[in-house]
Design a protein around this motif. Structure first.
Motif, PDB file in Angstrom:
ATOM      1  N   GLN A 180     -31.019 108.320  30.003  1.00 39.71           N
ATOM      2  CA  GLN A 180     -31.500 107.169  30.924  1.00 39.71           C
ATOM      3  C   GLN A 180     -30.169 106.677  31.493  1.00 39.71           C
ATOM      4  O   GLN A 180     -30.271 106.024  32.732  1.00 39.71           O
ATOM      5  N   LYS A 201     -17.817 109.971  36.562  1.00 39.51           N
ATOM      6  CA  LYS A 201     -17.764 110.486  37.968  1.00 39.51           C
ATOM      7  C   LYS A 201     -17.271 109.500  39.082  1.00 39.51           C
ATOM      8  O   LYS A 201     -17.903 108.227  38.916  1.00 39.51           O
ATOM      9  N   PHE A 248     -14.628 108.075  39.743  1.00 36.06           N
ATOM     10  CA  PHE A 248     -13.578 106.910  39.454  1.00 36.06           C
ATOM     11  C   PHE A 248     -12.337 107.693  39.674  1.00 36.06           C
ATOM     12  O   PHE A 248     -12.127 108.684  39.483  1.00 36.06           O
ATOM     13  N   LYS A 269     -35.043  91.622  30.392  1.00 32.93           N
ATOM     14  CA  LYS A 269     -34.759  92.258  31.517  1.00 32.93           C
ATOM     15  C   LYS A 269     -33.315  91.884  32.124  1.00 32.93           C
ATOM     16  O   LYS A 269     -32.542  92.757  32.469  1.00 32.93           O
ATOM     17  N   LYS A 270     -33.188  90.731  32.199  1.00 26.80           N
ATOM     18  CA  LYS A 270     -31.801  90.129  32.481  1.00 26.80           C
ATOM     19  C   LYS A 270     -30.576  90.697  31.773  1.00 26.80           C
ATOM     20  O   LYS A 270     -29.753  91.180  32.282  1.00 26.80           O
ATOM     21  N   ARG A 298     -24.722  96.696  34.447  1.00 30.53           N
ATOM     22  CA  ARG A 298     -23.489  96.101  34.998  1.00 30.53           C
ATOM     23  C   ARG A 298     -22.338  96.401  34.566  1.00 30.53           C
ATOM     24  O   ARG A 298     -21.499  96.922  34.994  1.00 30.53           O
ATOM     25  N   ASN A 302     -20.340  99.487  34.641  1.00 29.88           N
ATOM     26  CA  ASN A 302     -19.608  99.815  35.813  1.00 29.88           C
ATOM     27  C   ASN A 302     -17.948  99.727  35.359  1.00 29.88           C
ATOM     28  O   ASN A 302     -17.327 100.232  36.154  1.00 29.88           O
ATOM     29  N   ASP A 323     -22.187 106.634  44.570  1.00 29.46           N
ATOM     30  CA  ASP A 323     -22.892 106.774  43.270  1.00 29.46           C
ATOM     31  C   ASP A 323     -22.168 106.670  42.130  1.00 29.46           C
ATOM     32  O   ASP A 323     -22.613 106.974  40.973  1.00 29.46           O
ATOM     33  N   LYS A 324     -21.362 106.016  42.129  1.00 29.94           N
ATOM     34  CA  LYS A 324     -20.453 105.779  40.844  1.00 29.94           C
ATOM     35  C   LYS A 324     -20.731 104.552  39.975  1.00 29.94           C
ATOM     36  O   LYS A 324     -20.401 104.372  38.988  1.00 29.94           O
ATOM     37  N   TYR A 325     -21.439 103.547  40.648  1.00 29.52           N
ATOM     38  CA  TYR A 325     -22.102 102.483  39.987  1.00 29.52           C
ATOM     39  C   TYR A 325     -23.365 102.342  39.599  1.00 29.52           C
ATOM     40  O   TYR A 325     -24.225 103.133  40.388  1.00 29.52           O
ATOM     41  N   LYS A 326     -23.977 101.778  38.529  1.00 26.86           N
ATOM     42  CA  LYS A 326     -25.134 101.474  38.077  1.00 26.86           C
ATOM     43  C   LYS A 326     -25.911 100.303  38.632  1.00 26.86           C
ATOM     44  O   LYS A 326     -27.029 100.074  38.532  1.00 26.86           O
ATOM     45  N   THR A 327     -25.006  99.680  39.467  1.00 24.83           N
ATOM     46  CA  THR A 327     -25.652  98.556  40.321  1.00 24.83           C
ATOM     47  C   THR A 327     -25.380  98.705  42.040  1.00 24.83           C
ATOM     48  O   THR A 327     -24.298  99.277  42.105  1.00 24.83           O
ATOM     49  N   TYR A 351     -34.167  92.132  36.861  1.00 28.05           N
ATOM     50  CA  TYR A 351     -33.445  92.679  35.948  1.00 28.05           C
ATOM     51  C   TYR A 351     -31.946  91.941  35.944  1.00 28.05           C
ATOM     52  O   TYR A 351     -30.902  92.699  36.180  1.00 28.05           O
ATOM     53  N   GLY A 352     -32.151  90.566  35.949  1.00 31.73           N
ATOM     54  CA  GLY A 352     -31.040  90.099  35.640  1.00 31.73           C
ATOM     55  C   GLY A 352     -29.864  90.311  36.966  1.00 31.73           C
ATOM     56  O   GLY A 352     -28.610  90.525  36.731  1.00 31.73           O
ATOM     57  N   ALA A 353     -30.467  90.315  38.207  1.00 33.06           N
ATOM     58  CA  ALA A 353     -29.634  90.164  39.192  1.00 33.06           C
ATOM     59  C   ALA A 353     -28.633  89.119  39.333  1.00 33.06           C
ATOM     60  O   ALA A 353     -29.100  87.967  38.837  1.00 33.06           O
ATOM     61  N   ASP A 386     -25.509  91.171  42.922  1.00 28.37           N
ATOM     62  CA  ASP A 386     -25.259  92.268  42.225  1.00 28.37           C
ATOM     63  C   ASP A 386     -26.826  92.683  41.487  1.00 28.37           C
ATOM     64  O   ASP A 386     -26.960  91.818  40.732  1.00 28.37           O
ATOM     65  N   PHE A 387     -27.337  93.886  41.599  1.00 33.81           N
ATOM     66  CA  PHE A 387     -28.644  94.165  41.084  1.00 33.81           C
ATOM     67  C   PHE A 387     -28.632  95.442  40.731  1.00 33.81           C
ATOM     68  O   PHE A 387     -27.960  96.425  41.333  1.00 33.81           O
ATOM     69  N   ALA A 388     -29.140  95.875  39.379  1.00 33.68           N
ATOM     70  CA  ALA A 388     -29.386  97.038  38.750  1.00 33.68           C
ATOM     71  C   ALA A 388     -30.087  98.079  39.899  1.00 33.68           C
ATOM     72  O   ALA A 388     -30.990  97.854  40.822  1.00 33.68           O
ATOM     73  N   LYS A 409     -32.994 103.563  39.076  1.00 30.99           N
ATOM     74  CA  LYS A 409     -32.878 104.815  38.485  1.00 30.99           C
ATOM     75  C   LYS A 409     -32.463 104.792  37.148  1.00 30.99           C
ATOM     76  O   LYS A 409     -32.478 105.589  36.239  1.00 30.99           O
ATOM     77  N   PHE A 410     -31.787 103.814  36.679  1.00 30.61           N
ATOM     78  CA  PHE A 410     -31.142 103.524  35.359  1.00 30.61           C
ATOM     79  C   PHE A 410     -32.326 102.684  34.305  1.00 30.61           C
ATOM     80  O   PHE A 410     -32.101 102.377  33.280  1.00 30.61           O
ATOM     81  N   LEU A 411     -33.297 102.366  35.063  1.00 27.72           N
ATOM     82  CA  LEU A 411     -34.065 101.357  34.151  1.00 27.72           C
ATOM     83  C   LEU A 411     -35.318 102.469  33.990  1.00 27.72           C
ATOM     84  O   LEU A 411     -35.682 103.313  34.505  1.00 27.72           O
ATOM     85  N   ASP A 455     -11.971 101.211  42.594  1.00 25.66           N
ATOM     86  CA  ASP A 455     -12.975 101.677  41.479  1.00 25.66           C
ATOM     87  C   ASP A 455     -13.947 100.485  41.232  1.00 25.66           C
ATOM     88  O   ASP A 455     -14.913 100.898  40.629  1.00 25.66           O
TER      89      ASP A 455
END
Lengths: 428, 425
Positions: free
Chosen positions: A8, A30, A32, A361-362, A369, A372, B22-26, B73-75, B95-97, B100-102, B369
């Motif tokens: 996931q 990837k 970085f 959710k938060k 986050r 990252n 595409d290096k971040y999850k948010t 999702y905790g933006a 900043d928000f998720a 595709k990781f949820l 980065d």
């Protein structure tokens, strides 16, 4: 080498335990530029009473010695390790917490060379009488810098209030008097006892290839002659559930007062999944009570009792834990009373399930986050690992915690007798 | 591929910057509002973003805004103020998720930007001004924010140094505004100022993240319909004059460690060709652990835990900071001055230069980065009106020669020595 995929999250972790017991983890990132590596020993400011390696009797070492040792690791007979890294294009640093000492570098080039420097310098101590004396001036100024920092004083003040005996109440850097007692010999005693590879974790995250890293570390460690070490015996006096002091007021050169309230965890000792569940449950509870979407936050803010400096956190390690809540404030006494009442009334209510879903959710979003950040991954993974927890289990655990879990955790943690207050007030 | 894949388009009244990665999850959104820093507007401007984030027409309170953020999702939403040269910059960050990781598949992009649009474009009003209860609360918090600068002695010393260096210039103002002016601001006057900001500020809108399949331009145009600016003001920062006399300011408080801050003027800013040489100069002087200040003040003399210099990219300043015992004041100042002299005399070798360039390169690449870091770097180009790619920046640093460094070192001039000390025993 073990490959551990997290589908996931779209991350893969690689793990290998070396023959001498050193645990090595690699997380390729990837895209970085940066590689970040930490080499951490499970040894922090609280480990001041133990049986030295090959010793027969326990010893008590001066306050602040783990941090002092961290500083002195960078100085070698002929050179300063900071310079080695910087010549190789890396910036290096280190930090000491209650339970860990970590050495680290970050770089965008010469990864293998810098990794070699990191592993070798931490495994090759050199202390001299003269350099120990010189460091006392530098660390003395570090201590004075924190003494003038009102946030730090309030934070440490509240921890100091909580504990009767546990050394978590001692400032990590010690005091000017306590570091005066540190000698070359006492540094070696601590080093030999706590820096064995089996007490350490190496974590590398960034633009790296796991196979290359593992085979390099394997060769490097095989070339050093470590003997197997028995488990380290550390001693902590029995800590009562009740706090040591209920209130402390520190007059300082400030214009705005600060008020922090704390609860000492009455039943520490959890590890692994139990600890993960408890820590996340209390943190969810704090979000429910005091998050920016809560009624409590709105009330306190509208009444002018708190401002944007308001914060809360719960943290627990094997032998101690505490939650701390507070803010800059115009009315420190009123704020302390209100926070206490709010927490007690939360204890008597059922958790609202809509709110819980939102906060859940938060938390999941915040965790994504945090991923990252290579720094977060390496430091937190290691902290979790030393407590037998798995950082990558955070999301599944968050998804599984129920309202009932939170209610139980809250009843256990926020006990009346474990409440304390520390305030910083303007000097009149 | 470019190190920062940056695409810039004019989008109504704002400039849209897209950074596809595409290096971040948010996904990170940064909106910068830029206008001149002036004594007349500094207090309103310092208050405005805090009022805006505290209630909108559809989310009437801070609690309602925060509840909505949690549902996403905790933006995160944050506001910030900065001084960039002669400008007072207001920042909104979100900043928000990336969904595709949820484990559920919620499209967050449009929802998150709609909420940000609410905050910036659709504030809660009351008659012809802002909601006065929100303004009153934020005025109270603002006073506390200004007062708390005093409580952080390092920040306080920096503020005092800047005031002393620029007593009659806007640059001497603090970005948090003037405490005595706060009461003058009303819900109405602040709303008038907000209208002016919407009509006149230079606005840069940054999107960083995996934006594939998103029509960012369309969404931003629809949600942030700022009027096109009539005439883009081509104002740039005026560099600090080099015509100054050295002065010393001593101040006393009940503290344990002295804070020594020294302000220098260099006459070199981001847009200048000498900027790269200034960076290398600063790195060798006090920017890194191999610098002259770190080695001499800390390692050699054990006078301090920190001794460092940093440069301000637009006004052309260098600030030295160190925490020392009161009695070591003169000794430390002398050592710092000697290090500047050594730099001017060219008392450094090829290896030190190379080491410094390598470290600057490392720093720049590491900054890239981080999504916020990337935006910071790009925004220098907006403030100075000098666009540079990271590649040009890296090459520029690499090409710096000893002569370039000496030329910069020669320009650097001490303006003010500020020392905050404890009461004499």
């Amino acid at each position: 080498m073990k490959t551990i995929p997290f589908n996931q999250l779209q991350e893969t972790l690689y793990h290998q335990t070396m023959d001498n017991g050193l645990d090595v983890y690699v997380l390729p990132k990837k895209g970085f530029n940066k590689t970040y590596a930490t080499f951490t020993t499970k040894y922090g400011s609280v480990d001041n009473h133990f049986v030295p390696l090959n010793g027969s009797e326990d010893v008590q070492v001066p306050d602040g010695i783990a941090h002092f040792l961290e500083h002195k690791m960078f100085e070698k007979e002929d050179r300063d390790v900071f310079q080695d890294f910087s010549k190789q294009g890396a910036s290096s640093n280190a930090f000491t917490s209650f339970t860990r000492t970590a050495y680290l570098f970050s770089t965008t080039q010469n990864v293998m060379q810098n990794l070699e420097t990191l592993v070798n310098f931490v495994q090759d101590p050199y202390f001299s009488d003269q350099s120990v004396e010189k460091e006392k001036g530098i660390i003395g100024q570090e201590i004075e810098m924190y003494n003038d920092n009102s946030d730090w004083r309030a934070y440490f003040g509240v921890i100091e209030n909580m504990f009767h005996h546990h050394p978590v109440k001692i400032d990590i850097a010690g005091t000017i008097d306590s570091i005066a007692k540190i000698t070359k010999e006492s540094l070696y005693t601590c080093y030999e006892t706590f820096y064995h590879p089996s007490n350490m974790v190496l974590f590398i995250v960034g633009a790296v290839e796991p196979n290359e890293i593992m085979s390099f570390v394997e060769k490097n460690q095989a070339s050093k002659s470590y003997k197997d070490q028995p488990p380290i015996e550390r001693f902590f006096d029995k800590e009562p559930k009740k706090v040591a002091e209920q209130k402390k007021v520190l007059p300082m050169s400030v214009q705005v007062a600060k008020c922090l309230v704390g609860f000492k965890e009455p039943n520490p000792g959890r590890q692994g999944e139990d600890l993960l569940k408890h820590e996340l449950s209390i943190n969810l509870a704090l979000d429910l009570m005091f998050g920016q979407s809560s009624e409590n936050y709105e009330k306190l803010y509208n009444e002018g009792l708190i401002d944007q400096s308001f914060s809360y956190d719960f943290t627990e390690e094997e032998k101690f834990g505490f939650s701390i809540v507070g803010s800059n404030t115009s009315s420190p006494d009123e704020l302390a009373d209100r926070l206490y009442e709010m927490i007690q009334s939360f204890k008597n209510e059922a958790v609202n399930s809509d709110q819980l879903e939102r906060i859940r959710k938060k938390k999941i979003g915040s965790f994504l986050r945090a991923l990252n950040s290579p720094e977060f991954i390496a430091n937190q993974f290691t902290r979790y690992r030393f407590n037998d927890m798995d950082l990558f289990e955070v999301v599944p655990m968050l998804e599984s915690i129920t309202a009932k879990d939170i209610e139980e955790a809250v009843k256990g943690h926020f006990a009346e007798e474990s409440f304390t207050v520390c305030q910083v007030v303007p000097k009149s | 591929m470019a190190i920062i894949p940056h695409e810039k388009t004019s989008c109504g009244g704002l400039t849209l910057h897209r950074i596809q990665t595409d290096k971040y999850k948010t996904t990170t959104v940064v909106v910068q509002f830029k206008a001149r820093l002036t004594k007349e507007t500094v207090t309103e401007r310092a208050l405005l973003p805090y009022v805006l984030q505290s209630g909108t027409k559809n989310y009437a309170s801070s609690k309602a805004v925060r509840t909505e953020l949690e549902k996403l999702y905790g933006a995160t939403l944050g506001v910030d103020l900065a001084k960039k040269g002669d400008f007072h910059v207001m920042t909104f960050r979100m900043d928000f998720a990336n969904e595709k990781f949820l484990s559920e598949d919620e499209p967050l992009f449009k929802k998150a930007l709609s909420l940000l649009s609410e905050v910036i474009m659709n504030p809660k009003t009351d008659g012809s001004g802002f909601d006065s209860s929100i303004v009153d609360k934020e005025k109270r918090t603002m006073k506390q924010r200004i007062q708390s600068i005093y409580d952080d002695k390092m920040r306080y010393s920096n503020m005092r140094l800047t005031q002393e260096m620029f007593p009659n210039e806007a640059f001497g103002l603090h970005i948090y505004g003037e405490k005595d002016e706060v009461d003058r601001v009303t819900a109405q006057s602040l709303y008038d100022y907000y209208k002016k900001v919407c009509a006149e500020d230079e606005i840069d809108f940054y999107l960083v993240g995996n934006l594939e399949g998103v029509d960012a331009e369309k969404v931003v145009k629809e949600l942030f319909p700022f009027e096109e600016r009539t005439e883009r003001q081509s104002e740039i920062t005026e560099k600090a004059s080099l015509d100054v006399e050295e002065k010393e300011i001593l101040e006393t408080q009940e503290i344990k460690q002295g804070k020594l801050h020294m302000g220098f003027r260099s006459g070199v800013g981001y847009a200048d060709d000498e900027y790269f040489a200034l960076q290398v100069f600063n790195g060798m002087f006090g920017g890194f652990s191999h610098s002259k200040l770190f080695r001499n003040v800390r390692e050699k003399e054990s006078l301090a835990y920190y001794a460092a210099s940093r440069y301000e990219s637009h006004k052309g300043l260098i600030i030295v900071m160190s925490g020392i015992e009161f009695k070591n004041y003169h000794k430390t100042v002398d050592i710092i001055k000697e290090q500047l002299t050594a730099m001017r005399d060219g008392d450094f070798n090829e290896d030190e230069m190379k080491q410094t360039k390598t470290m600057i390169r490392n720093q720049l690449l590491e900054t890239v980065d981080d999504a916020k870091g990337m935006v910071e770097l790009l925004y220098h180009g907006v403030v100075s009106q000098k666009l540079r790619t990271i590649e040009e920046w890296l090459d520029g640093v690499e090409a710096v020669t000893k002569e370039d460094i000496l030329a910069v070192a020669d320009k650097v001039k001490l303006d003010t020595v500020y020392f905050l000390k404890g009461e004499e025993a």
